[in-house]
Write a protein that holds these residues in place. Structure first.
Motif, PDB file in Angstrom:
ATOM      1  N   SER A   7       0.799  -1.227   0.000  1.00 10.86           N
ATOM      2  CA  SER A   7       0.000   0.000   0.000  1.00 10.86           C
ATOM      3  C   SER A   7       0.830   1.275   0.000  1.00 10.86           C
ATOM      4  O   SER A   7       0.401   2.271  -0.576  1.00 10.86           O
ATOM      5  N   ASN A   8       1.988   1.281   0.635  1.00  9.08           N
ATOM      6  CA  ASN A   8       2.816   2.489   0.691  1.00  9.08           C
ATOM      7  C   ASN A   8       4.290   2.132   0.698  1.00  9.08           C
ATOM      8  O   ASN A   8       4.703   1.163   1.332  1.00  9.08           O
ATOM      9  N   LEU A   9       5.071   2.960  -0.001  1.00  9.27           N
ATOM     10  CA  LEU A   9       6.527   2.852  -0.020  1.00  9.27           C
ATOM     11  C   LEU A   9       7.087   4.141   0.554  1.00  9.27           C
ATOM     12  O   LEU A   9       6.681   5.232   0.146  1.00  9.27           O
ATOM     13  N   TYR A  10       8.012   4.026   1.496  1.00 10.52           N
ATOM     14  CA  TYR A  10       8.654   5.182   2.126  1.00 10.52           C
ATOM     15  C   TYR A  10      10.130   5.165   1.775  1.00 10.52           C
ATOM     16  O   TYR A  10      10.800   4.146   1.945  1.00 10.52           O
ATOM     17  N   ASP A  69      12.143  14.959   5.755  1.00 14.23           N
ATOM     18  CA  ASP A  69      11.688  14.423   7.046  1.00 14.23           C
ATOM     19  C   ASP A  69      10.214  14.715   7.317  1.00 14.23           C
ATOM     20  O   ASP A  69       9.781  14.797   8.464  1.00 14.23           O
ATOM     21  N   ALA A  70       9.409  14.858   6.273  1.00 20.97           N
ATOM     22  CA  ALA A  70       8.015  15.281   6.413  1.00 20.97           C
ATOM     23  C   ALA A  70       7.039  14.136   6.662  1.00 20.97           C
ATOM     24  O   ALA A  70       5.889  14.375   7.031  1.00 20.97           O
ATOM     25  N   ILE A  71       7.475  12.895   6.473  1.00 20.75           N
ATOM     26  CA  ILE A  71       6.560  11.761   6.572  1.00 20.75           C
ATOM     27  C   ILE A  71       6.992  10.880   7.745  1.00 20.75           C
ATOM     28  O   ILE A  71       8.089  10.335   7.749  1.00 20.75           O
ATOM     29  N   SER A  72       6.124  10.762   8.735  1.00 18.15           N
ATOM     30  CA  SER A  72       6.429   9.964   9.925  1.00 18.15           C
ATOM     31  C   SER A  72       5.749   8.611   9.837  1.00 18.15           C
ATOM     32  O   SER A  72       4.576   8.518   9.463  1.00 18.15           O
ATOM     33  N   ARG A  79      11.402   9.190  10.316  1.00 19.27           N
ATOM     34  CA  ARG A  79      10.975  10.268   9.425  1.00 19.27           C
ATOM     35  C   ARG A  79      11.580  10.012   8.046  1.00 19.27           C
ATOM     36  O   ARG A  79      12.789   9.807   7.912  1.00 19.27           O
ATOM     37  N   PHE A  80      10.690  10.019   7.047  1.00 12.29           N
ATOM     38  CA  PHE A  80      11.073   9.765   5.664  1.00 12.29           C
ATOM     39  C   PHE A  80      10.845  11.017   4.828  1.00 12.29           C
ATOM     40  O   PHE A  80      10.126  11.922   5.228  1.00 12.29           O
ATOM     41  N   PHE A  99      19.261   7.389   4.474  1.00 13.40           N
ATOM     42  CA  PHE A  99      18.582   6.737   5.585  1.00 13.40           C
ATOM     43  C   PHE A  99      17.603   7.681   6.271  1.00 13.40           C
ATOM     44  O   PHE A  99      17.758   8.896   6.239  1.00 13.40           O
ATOM     45  N   SER A 100      16.598   7.079   6.905  1.00 12.49           N
ATOM     46  CA  SER A 100      15.581   7.833   7.629  1.00 12.49           C
ATOM     47  C   SER A 100      16.191   8.516   8.847  1.00 12.49           C
ATOM     48  O   SER A 100      17.308   8.204   9.262  1.00 12.49           O
TER      49      SER A 100
END
Length: 192
Positions: A72-75, A101-104, A109-110, A148-149
């Motif tokens: 469903s989702n790739l980060y 770093d906007a996606i937790s 944070r991705f 890396f995240s």
């Protein structure tokens, strides 16, 4: 520098507008959290390749998940600021979210999130469908995604994350989900 990147990413930036024909392959073979997917390891493979034009990067995501599981989702993470990244989806109606770093997710944070269809019969990414798309941004190369995240709780950073849904829970009452990350790929069995 905020996050660790590989030396190849620096070499790619020094090359400027020259388009290198290189490929990065990420094997998703480690359960990060949730229920373990069913299927051969690696459960999914992401191939990242220069798109043939400066600033274009092609992606191909395939999976060996057993039915009825789907992605469903790739980060992902980037070496530079992902603001302004645009997407052209080749094989489906995907969504793009990008920001440094906007996606937790899972205390990480991705920088980039690619969303895939989840409704039954809508082109879900499963063992019968792959996903392909191109990301565009000045200076973008395949090595831009070897980053890396940023952990938020002291955990180790990870290079990428995939959300797997529809994992049979073993009770017959419903399905579960899990998040998988890059890891070692076992060598194939050798016939003797």
């Amino acid at each position: 520098m905020k996050r660790t990147s590989r030396l190849a990413a620096i070499a790619g930036l020094v090359a400027g507008a020259t388009v290198a024909q290189a490929t990065v392959t990420i094997y998703f073979s480690t359960l990060y959290t949730g229920t373990t997917p069913v299927g051969a390891i690696p459960w999914a493979t992401l191939t990242i390749d220069n798109g043939g034009a400066a600033g274009d990067v092609d992606f191909l995501l395939t999976t060996d998940l057993a039915a009825p599981q789907f992605l469903s989702n790739l980060y992902l993470n980037t070496v530079g600021d992902p603001a302004g990244i645009a997407m052209t989806a080749s094989s489906g109606a995907f969504s793009l979210t990008a920001g440094e770093d906007a996606i937790s997710n899972v205390a990480q944070r991705f920088d980039v999130k690619i969303g895939f269809p989840t409704a039954a019969g809508s082109g879900r990414i499963d063992n019968t469908n792959s996903a392909s798309w191109t990301l565009h941004q000045t200076g973008l190369t395949e090595n831009s995604f070897e980053a890396f995240s940023t952990p938020t709780d002291g955990a180790d950073p990870i290079e990428a994350l995939l959300h797997v849904q529809g994992i049979p829970d073993g009770t017959g009452e419903g399905d579960s989900s899990g998040k998988i990350a890059p890891g070692p790929v076992p060598e194939p069995d050798r016939a003797r």
